[in-house]
Enzyme design. Sequence first.
Site, mmCIF file in Angstrom:
data_model
loop_
_atom_site.group_PDB
_atom_site.id
_atom_site.type_symbol
_atom_site.label_atom_id
_atom_site.label_comp_id
_atom_site.label_asym_id
_atom_site.label_seq_id
_atom_site.Cartn_x
_atom_site.Cartn_y
_atom_site.Cartn_z
ATOM 1 N N SER A 135 40.036 26.525 -10.883
ATOM 2 C CA SER A 135 39.426 27.847 -10.896
ATOM 3 C C SER A 135 40.490 28.853 -10.464
ATOM 4 O O SER A 135 40.955 28.804 -9.324
ATOM 5 C CB SER A 135 38.240 27.870 -9.927
ATOM 6 O OG SER A 135 37.750 29.178 -9.770
ATOM 7 N N LEU A 162 38.704 31.009 -15.674
ATOM 8 C CA LEU A 162 39.225 32.331 -15.317
ATOM 9 C C LEU A 162 38.110 33.157 -14.706
ATOM 10 O O LEU A 162 37.016 33.244 -15.271
ATOM 11 C CB LEU A 162 39.728 33.056 -16.571
ATOM 12 C CG LEU A 162 40.812 32.347 -17.396
ATOM 13 C CD1 LEU A 162 40.967 33.045 -18.747
ATOM 14 C CD2 LEU A 162 42.138 32.345 -16.634
ATOM 15 N N GLU A 213 30.158 31.111 -16.969
ATOM 16 C CA GLU A 213 29.496 30.773 -15.699
ATOM 17 C C GLU A 213 28.917 32.018 -15.032
ATOM 18 O O GLU A 213 29.601 33.032 -14.882
ATOM 19 C CB GLU A 213 30.533 30.090 -14.792
ATOM 20 C CG GLU A 213 29.974 29.558 -13.478
ATOM 21 C CD GLU A 213 31.021 28.767 -12.692
ATOM 22 O OE1 GLU A 213 32.024 28.296 -13.297
ATOM 23 O OE2 GLU A 213 30.857 28.638 -11.462
ATOM 24 N N LYS A 262 26.975 22.411 -6.686
ATOM 25 C CA LYS A 262 27.733 22.400 -5.432
ATOM 26 C C LYS A 262 26.822 21.756 -4.409
ATOM 27 O O LYS A 262 25.719 22.259 -4.173
ATOM 28 C CB LYS A 262 28.113 23.823 -5.011
ATOM 29 C CG LYS A 262 29.108 24.479 -5.978
ATOM 30 C CD LYS A 262 29.479 25.882 -5.565
ATOM 31 C CE LYS A 262 30.427 26.499 -6.597
ATOM 32 N NZ LYS A 262 30.659 27.938 -6.362
ATOM 33 N N LEU A 292 36.231 26.331 -2.168
ATOM 34 C CA LEU A 292 37.515 26.337 -1.461
ATOM 35 C C LEU A 292 37.444 25.434 -0.224
ATOM 36 O O LEU A 292 37.907 25.803 0.854
ATOM 37 C CB LEU A 292 37.900 27.769 -1.044
ATOM 38 C CG LEU A 292 37.776 28.876 -2.099
ATOM 39 C CD1 LEU A 292 38.075 30.249 -1.475
ATOM 40 C CD2 LEU A 292 38.735 28.640 -3.274
HETATM 41 O O1 OSB Z 1 31.908 30.771 -8.154
HETATM 42 O O2 OSB Z 1 32.641 28.819 -8.324
HETATM 43 C C1 OSB Z 1 32.595 29.889 -7.700
HETATM 44 C C2 OSB Z 1 35.010 29.788 -4.755
HETATM 45 C C3 OSB Z 1 34.254 30.379 -3.779
HETATM 46 C C4 OSB Z 1 32.993 30.838 -4.080
HETATM 47 C C5 OSB Z 1 32.485 30.696 -5.376
HETATM 48 C C6 OSB Z 1 33.243 30.080 -6.366
HETATM 49 C C7 OSB Z 1 34.545 29.655 -6.055
HETATM 50 C C8 OSB Z 1 35.444 29.082 -7.035
HETATM 51 C C9 OSB Z 1 36.583 28.231 -6.532
HETATM 52 O O3 OSB Z 1 35.381 29.302 -8.218
HETATM 53 C C10 OSB Z 1 36.306 26.781 -6.623
HETATM 54 C C11 OSB Z 1 37.295 25.983 -5.804
HETATM 55 O O4 OSB Z 1 38.468 25.933 -6.194
HETATM 56 O O5 OSB Z 1 36.899 25.429 -4.758
HETATM 57 MG MG MG Z 2 30.993 29.965 -9.898
#
Ligand code: OSB
Ligand code: MG
Length: 372
Positions: A135, A162, A213, A262, A292
């Site tokens: 990501s 992206l 997404e 998640k 993250l």
């Molecule tokens: O929307 O998927 C998301 C990170 C923090 C909050 C929301 C999102 C994200 C990421 C990063 O897209 C995913 C990662 O590398 O952990």
């Molecule tokens: Mg997302």
Amino acid sequence: MKIESAEVVIVRLPLRFRFETSFGVQTERIVPLLILRGEGLEGYAEGVMTALPGYREETLAGALDLVEKGLLPEVVGRDWPGPEAMALSLERFRGNPMAKAMVEMAFWDLWARSLERPLAELLGGVRDRLPVGVSLGIQPDLEATLDAVARHLEAGYRRIKLKIKPGWDVQVVAAVRERFPEAHLTVDANSAYRLADARRLARLDAYDLDYIEQPLAYDDLVDHARLATRLATPICLDESVVSARSARQALELGAAGVINIKVARVGGHGEARRVHDVARSFGAPVWMGGMLESGVGRAHNIHAATLPGYTLPGDTSSASRYWERDVVLEPLEAKSGWMPLPKGPGIGVSLDYDYLSRIRTGGFEVRALDAV
Ligand code: OSB
Ligand code: MG
């Protein structure tokens, strides 16, 4: 298994990159780690909530207050027949899935360690490595975006996601697609659009994205269903799916064709598995998202994503992308786009307590006596 005591250790971890999304910029994570203790063993989990509610509603302060005053007093000092029974006891508290997930996930780890089995096995996992994508946050300009995509494709990542927002969408995707005609590409808007933007979003249909997404509001299903009738590209929901029920409703309504699961967003492993099962019953693919995470949450996510319905590359990229030094001793590194399952009982990683003591910013303990 009896949970004898619980400790929360809050640490500050600087990110190796500036992570910009439609809802803000992150340069570090404040990570609350939960350690549950019993039978001479420890089980670990991390919270993914942030100081301010930019992604979903839960906040660090609110969640940790609930964990300390509501959730841990409910579970510490009691002998549990298993993680599902423990999770049921938390259901009398409304909402707050991220707070509940901390407690539930740490107990799954402790439980699996007490059985001396990997967590993936207990959850019903069927593989020992996962295909992973990456990501990428919003970059300062197009050149930096193309560079970042090139570097991660060279590193073997199997899908590039992206981040987009109004004013940073069609032209970026067009440029990336032109340069990388074969790459698996997706976009993530983190709720930055409205249904009135349908015509703009439909322009993305020209670039062969695997999915778009979470284009619309974080708590919406109905407008996503309306938008889906105007797009050729499948919609993947992230923020809007907080339970197996919302997953079922999203799929019934046609609001999503793909789901980003998640574990921490939906309240833990039990509910994540139910979301996975619902999606499978609709024939909808799922993939493992990320917040993250440090090595603790990352290891949990990897174990959960060994279930059969996780057929698309997830966001569980190498820990070394995020951190100079992780909070666990074992490296969690993808090779050629494959992330191996950490070996050993539970989540298969152990805390680097020396490092934790140096980066700790706070915490608290809950013992059986306090809990009575
Ligand atoms: O929307 O998927 C998301 C990170 C923090 C909050 C929301 C999102 C994200 C990421 C990063 O897209 C995913 C990662 O590398 O952990
Ligand atoms: Mg997302």
